[in-house]
Motif scaffolding. Structure first.
Motif, PDB file in Angstrom:
ATOM      1  N   ASN A  33       0.806  -1.214   0.000  1.00  0.00           N
ATOM      2  CA  ASN A  33       0.000   0.000   0.000  1.00  0.00           C
ATOM      3  C   ASN A  33       0.840   1.265   0.000  1.00  0.00           C
ATOM      4  O   ASN A  33       0.403   2.298  -0.510  1.00  0.00           O
ATOM      5  CB  ASN A  33      -0.993  -0.024   1.158  1.00  0.00           C
ATOM      6  CG  ASN A  33      -2.183  -0.894   0.812  1.00  0.00           C
ATOM      7  OD1 ASN A  33      -2.959  -0.571  -0.081  1.00  0.00           O
ATOM      8  ND2 ASN A  33      -2.289  -2.030   1.471  1.00  0.00           N
ATOM      9  N   THR A  34       2.058   1.202   0.522  1.00  0.00           N
ATOM     10  CA  THR A  34       2.971   2.342   0.409  1.00  0.00           C
ATOM     11  C   THR A  34       3.328   2.568  -1.059  1.00  0.00           C
ATOM     12  O   THR A  34       3.324   3.709  -1.545  1.00  0.00           O
ATOM     13  CB  THR A  34       4.243   2.106   1.246  1.00  0.00           C
ATOM     14  OG1 THR A  34       3.846   1.965   2.619  1.00  0.00           O
ATOM     15  CG2 THR A  34       5.228   3.240   1.110  1.00  0.00           C
ATOM     16  N   MET A  35       3.613   1.466  -1.754  1.00  0.00           N
ATOM     17  CA  MET A  35       3.939   1.569  -3.182  1.00  0.00           C
ATOM     18  C   MET A  35       2.728   2.077  -3.987  1.00  0.00           C
ATOM     19  O   MET A  35       2.873   2.952  -4.843  1.00  0.00           O
ATOM     20  CB  MET A  35       4.371   0.205  -3.729  1.00  0.00           C
ATOM     21  CG  MET A  35       4.798   0.237  -5.180  1.00  0.00           C
ATOM     22  SD  MET A  35       5.265  -1.388  -5.807  1.00  0.00           S
ATOM     23  CE  MET A  35       3.712  -2.254  -5.706  1.00  0.00           C
ATOM     24  N   ALA A  37       0.293   3.939  -2.877  1.00  0.00           N
ATOM     25  CA  ALA A  37       0.079   5.350  -2.540  1.00  0.00           C
ATOM     26  C   ALA A  37       1.047   6.233  -3.314  1.00  0.00           C
ATOM     27  O   ALA A  37       0.669   7.311  -3.794  1.00  0.00           O
ATOM     28  CB  ALA A  37       0.234   5.556  -1.038  1.00  0.00           C
ATOM     29  N   ALA A  38       2.284   5.773  -3.449  1.00  0.00           N
ATOM     30  CA  ALA A  38       3.269   6.549  -4.219  1.00  0.00           C
ATOM     31  C   ALA A  38       2.855   6.629  -5.680  1.00  0.00           C
ATOM     32  O   ALA A  38       2.937   7.703  -6.299  1.00  0.00           O
ATOM     33  CB  ALA A  38       4.651   5.920  -4.087  1.00  0.00           C
ATOM     34  N   LEU A  39       2.393   5.538  -6.242  1.00  0.00           N
ATOM     35  CA  LEU A  39       1.925   5.550  -7.637  1.00  0.00           C
ATOM     36  C   LEU A  39       0.700   6.447  -7.800  1.00  0.00           C
ATOM     37  O   LEU A  39       0.576   7.173  -8.777  1.00  0.00           O
ATOM     38  CB  LEU A  39       1.602   4.131  -8.103  1.00  0.00           C
ATOM     39  CG  LEU A  39       2.785   3.200  -8.326  1.00  0.00           C
ATOM     40  CD1 LEU A  39       2.291   1.776  -8.599  1.00  0.00           C
ATOM     41  CD2 LEU A  39       3.632   3.692  -9.479  1.00  0.00           C
ATOM     42  N   SER A  40      -0.203   6.367  -6.841  1.00  0.00           N
ATOM     43  CA  SER A  40      -1.417   7.167  -6.891  1.00  0.00           C
ATOM     44  C   SER A  40      -1.103   8.661  -6.788  1.00  0.00           C
ATOM     45  O   SER A  40      -1.750   9.494  -7.433  1.00  0.00           O
ATOM     46  CB  SER A  40      -2.352   6.752  -5.764  1.00  0.00           C
ATOM     47  OG  SER A  40      -3.494   7.548  -5.707  1.00  0.00           O
ATOM     48  N   ALA A  41      -0.104   9.012  -6.000  1.00  0.00           N
ATOM     49  CA  ALA A  41       0.261  10.420  -5.812  1.00  0.00           C
ATOM     50  C   ALA A  41       0.846  11.031  -7.077  1.00  0.00           C
ATOM     51  O   ALA A  41       0.819  12.256  -7.250  1.00  0.00           O
ATOM     52  CB  ALA A  41       1.249  10.548  -4.662  1.00  0.00           C
ATOM     53  N   MET A  42       1.363  10.192  -7.982  1.00  0.00           N
ATOM     54  CA  MET A  42       1.926  10.701  -9.232  1.00  0.00           C
ATOM     55  C   MET A  42       0.852  11.172 -10.203  1.00  0.00           C
ATOM     56  O   MET A  42       1.128  11.970 -11.080  1.00  0.00           O
ATOM     57  CB  MET A  42       2.773   9.611  -9.902  1.00  0.00           C
ATOM     58  CG  MET A  42       4.053   9.322  -9.199  1.00  0.00           C
ATOM     59  SD  MET A  42       4.940   8.052 -10.108  1.00  0.00           S
ATOM     60  CE  MET A  42       6.084   7.519  -8.882  1.00  0.00           C
ATOM     61  N   HIS A  46      -6.439  10.216  -6.537  1.00  0.00           N
ATOM     62  CA  HIS A  46      -5.870   9.421  -5.446  1.00  0.00           C
ATOM     63  C   HIS A  46      -6.726   8.171  -5.240  1.00  0.00           C
ATOM     64  O   HIS A  46      -7.572   8.108  -4.360  1.00  0.00           O
ATOM     65  CB  HIS A  46      -5.766  10.262  -4.176  1.00  0.00           C
ATOM     66  CG  HIS A  46      -4.875  11.445  -4.363  1.00  0.00           C
ATOM     67  ND1 HIS A  46      -3.512  11.326  -4.455  1.00  0.00           N
ATOM     68  CD2 HIS A  46      -5.154  12.768  -4.494  1.00  0.00           C
ATOM     69  CE1 HIS A  46      -2.978  12.514  -4.633  1.00  0.00           C
ATOM     70  NE2 HIS A  46      -3.958  13.403  -4.661  1.00  0.00           N
ATOM     71  N   ALA A  48      -5.542   5.039  -4.521  1.00  0.00           N
ATOM     72  CA  ALA A  48      -4.927   4.011  -3.682  1.00  0.00           C
ATOM     73  C   ALA A  48      -5.681   3.781  -2.366  1.00  0.00           C
ATOM     74  O   ALA A  48      -5.479   2.760  -1.718  1.00  0.00           O
ATOM     75  CB  ALA A  48      -3.476   4.349  -3.391  1.00  0.00           C
TER      76      ALA A  48
END
Length: 94
Positions: A33-35, A37-42, A46, A48
C-alpha cells in the motif's frame, strides 16, 4: 519440573504460526500500500485509498480471528495458561 505434553506443544506452535502469519500479512499490506500510494500520488486522482481500505478490512478481520476469537492473546490466553498449569500439576505425581 513440568512434563512435556505433545498436544500443548502442537497447540502452542499452531498459535505462534497464526500470529506470525498475521505479522507477515501486515508487513506485506504496509509495503504494497505504500507503493500504491506513491503511484497514486503521481497522478491527479488518489485511487490508492480503495485497495488500502478493502485490504485493511481483511487484515483487521484476520487480526480479530488470530488474537481474539482463537484466544491468541489477552484475558482468555492467561486463563487458558492458568488451567494448563493446574492440569499439568494434577497429573504430576511428585
Amino acid at each position: 519440573m513440568q512434563t512435556y505434553d505433545p498436544s500443548i506443544e502442537q497447540q502452542a506452535r499452531r498459535r505462534a504460526g497464526a500470529k506470525m502469519g498475521w505479522f507477515i500479512h501486515a508487513a506485506v499490506y504496509i509495503a504494497v500500500n505504500t507503493m500504491l500510494a506513491a503511484l497514486s500520488a503521481m497522478g491527479d486522482r488518489h485511487w490508492a485509498i480503495y485497495p488500502a481500505l478493502g485490504w485493511g478490512l481483511g487484515l483487521a478481520i484476520h487480526g480479530v480471528v488470530v488474537f481474539v476469537v482463537t484466544g491468541g492473546g489477552g484475558l482468555q490466553q492467561r486463563l487458558v495458561e492458568q488451567e494448563r498449569r493446574k492440569l499439568q500439576a494434577s497429573r504430576d505425581p511428585w
